[in-house]
Design an enzyme around this catalytic site. Structure first.
Site, PDB file in Angstrom:
ATOM      1  N   GLU A 192       0.740  -1.116  -0.004  1.00 47.69           N
ATOM      2  CA  GLU A 192       0.013   0.089  -0.003  1.00 47.69           C
ATOM      3  C   GLU A 192       0.876   1.497  -0.186  1.00 47.69           C
ATOM      4  O   GLU A 192       0.702   1.995   0.815  1.00 47.69           O
ATOM      5  CB  GLU A 192      -0.996  -0.072   1.237  1.00 47.69           C
ATOM      6  CG  GLU A 192      -1.855  -1.076   1.281  1.00 47.69           C
ATOM      7  CD  GLU A 192      -3.106  -0.918   2.176  1.00 47.69           C
ATOM      8  OE1 GLU A 192      -2.780  -0.379   3.134  1.00 47.69           O
ATOM      9  OE2 GLU A 192      -3.953  -1.750   1.979  1.00 47.69           O
ATOM     10  N   GLU A 309      -5.475  -8.190  -0.636  1.00 49.78           N
ATOM     11  CA  GLU A 309      -6.314  -7.866   0.566  1.00 49.78           C
ATOM     12  C   GLU A 309      -7.818  -7.548   0.211  1.00 49.78           C
ATOM     13  O   GLU A 309      -7.907  -6.804  -0.559  1.00 49.78           O
ATOM     14  CB  GLU A 309      -5.677  -6.444   1.343  1.00 49.78           C
ATOM     15  CG  GLU A 309      -4.545  -6.838   1.975  1.00 49.78           C
ATOM     16  CD  GLU A 309      -4.005  -5.628   3.011  1.00 49.78           C
ATOM     17  OE1 GLU A 309      -4.776  -5.108   3.282  1.00 49.78           O
ATOM     18  OE2 GLU A 309      -2.961  -5.727   3.189  1.00 49.78           O
TER      19      GLU A 309
HETATM   20  C1  BGC Z   1      -3.055  -2.933   6.730  1.00 42.96           C
HETATM   21  C2  BGC Z   1      -3.621  -3.434   8.059  1.00 42.96           C
HETATM   22  C3  BGC Z   1      -5.189  -3.069   8.161  1.00 42.96           C
HETATM   23  C4  BGC Z   1      -5.804  -3.456   7.012  1.00 42.96           C
HETATM   24  C5  BGC Z   1      -7.219  -3.016   7.213  1.00 42.96           C
HETATM   25  C6  BGC Z   1      -3.803  -3.470   5.547  1.00 42.96           C
HETATM   26  O1  BGC Z   1      -3.404  -3.011   4.364  1.00 42.96           O
HETATM   27  O2  BGC Z   1      -1.826  -3.331   6.357  1.00 42.96           O
HETATM   28  O3  BGC Z   1      -2.699  -2.963   9.028  1.00 42.96           O
HETATM   29  O4  BGC Z   1      -5.395  -3.612   9.145  1.00 42.96           O
HETATM   30  O5  BGC Z   1      -5.216  -2.944   5.812  1.00 42.96           O
HETATM   31  O6  BGC Z   1      -7.182  -1.732   7.324  1.00 42.96           O
END
Ligand code: BGC
Length: 368
Positions: A192, A309
């Site tokens: 990210e 993710e």
């Molecule tokens: C972050 C996490 C976070 C998740 C949801 C991820 O990209 O690295 O730390 O909990 O996103 O927000």
């Protein structure tokens, strides 16, 4: 999840506005799904040699992405400032459970910058390296593909120029340590990137690819656009054209007011508590539109896509979480994307570590 490590307010404000835009027109032509076949759990036995050219046929990289299949993030462990500080210390059992449930891969978020010297030659703490070795071995020996990344390197995005040498030195050390590992170990350049311009990020990412290629000419690498890996910013992603061993990742948490309701690390989210996701027509269309956007970019640019993710925080109701998770996962698969759920056993957890049991609605949503 009691940490407050960053403010995603900008994303929170901008992304819903963009999603709204998607309902009001200017839609790109939906791409034809590349493949609807289900990913299979495999451990490739390919032994890559450093003499292999990196200009292999694009089909190979699509197969490499398909092998990632359905995955889960081992979140809140190695990307905490110190493992355990966010409530998760990895155990052998984690890998066994994930493999036995039928996942194909894990993503291993790793905060290298907290274990690397501030001064040249920027040596990585050997004890931490051994811990990462252990986690990778666990995953590989359970037949899971591994995505190893650099996570939460916030200093890099604040001061790209000042941190560049350190960033590249971190990758050089990781890459040479794992150069002989099977090609079921994938490297992901950085989690990210945010608050950094596409021009600066594209250059930095290309340099990291170059640093890795010195010792790993053929490894599958995962790259990403700016703005927290937003699909909307794929248009600005510039990659070394000749390197056809790159998989492109984006993250998906929309609608943000639903997935991040009550998230302690994003300010103002408590006012979203109670938001549901019911899979109504507009909600489904929004997700499809966004995934079409990413898939179309992948098709136009001949790059496979990994949804690295996605997830909804535990403050949302379970019915909505399961519906959303299942819908996003299936839609990604229909567009030929591999994916990794955020995450295994913390605040978004598909597994309940206290009760030692899977959260069945979420597990079924991911692996029907
Ligand atoms: C972050 C996490 C976070 C998740 C949801 C991820 O990209 O690295 O730390 O909990 O996103 O927000």
């Amino acid at each position: 999840m009691l940490r407050i490590h960053r403010i995603r307010l900008l994303t929170a404000l901008i992304l819903p506005a963009l999603t709204l835009l998607s309902l009001t027109g200017c839609r790109p032509v939906p791409p034809t799904p590349r493949s609807t076949t289900q990913p299979t759990a495999t451990m490739s036995s390919t032994n890559l040699t450093s003499s292999e050219p990196i200009t292999t046929p694009a089909a190979d990289v699509y197969a490499a992405n398909t092998r990632l299949g359905r995955g889960v993030n081992l979140g809140n462990a190695l990307e905490a400032p110190r493992e355990g500080e966010w409530g998760v210390i990895l155990e052998e059992e984690d890998f066994r459970l994930i493999a036995e449930a039928g996942f194909d891969s894990i993503r291993l978020p790793t905060r290298w910058s907290a274990h690397t010297a501030e001064e040249a030659p920027y040596s990585i703490d050997p004890t931490f390296f051994e811990r990462v070795d252990w986690a990778i071995h666990q995953a590989l020996s359970h037949g899971l593909n591994v995505v190893l990344n650099i996570h939460h390197y916030d200093e890099l995005f604040k001061d790209p120029q000042g941190q560049e040498a350190r960033f590249l030195a971190i990758w050089q050390q990781i890459a040479s340590r794992y150069a002989d590992y099977p090609d079921t170990l994938y490297f992901e350049i950085a989690n990210e990137p945010h608050d950094i311009s596409p021009a600066v990020w594209n250059k930095l990412q290309a340099k990291a690819i170059g640093a890795i290629r010195e010792s790993n000419p053929t490894r599958w690498l995962i790259v990403t656009p700016v703005d927290w890996s937003s699909h909307r910013r794929l248009q600005e992603l510039v990659l070394p054209d000749e390197d056809r061993r790159l998989i492109v990742t984006f993250h998906y948490y929309l609608p943000f007011e639903f997935t991040h309701q009550g998230a302690e690390w994003v300010s103002g989210t408590e006012k979203w508590l109670g938001r549901k996701w019911t899979a109504n027509t507009a909600e489904r269309q929004n997700v499809m539109f966004d995934l079409d956007w990413a898939a179309k970019w992948g098709k136009d640019n001949n790059r496979p896509i990994y949804l690295g993710e996605f997830g909804a925080y535990s403050k949302a109701d379970m019915d909505s979480r399961a519906l959303w998770t299942s819908f996003v996962a299936r839609q990604a698969e229909q567009r030929g994307m591999s994916w990794a759920y955020w995450e295994f056993r913390a605040g978004f957890g598909v597994y309940d570590y206290q009760r030692k049991q899977w959260r069945e609605p979420l597990l079924k949503a991911l692996l029907p």
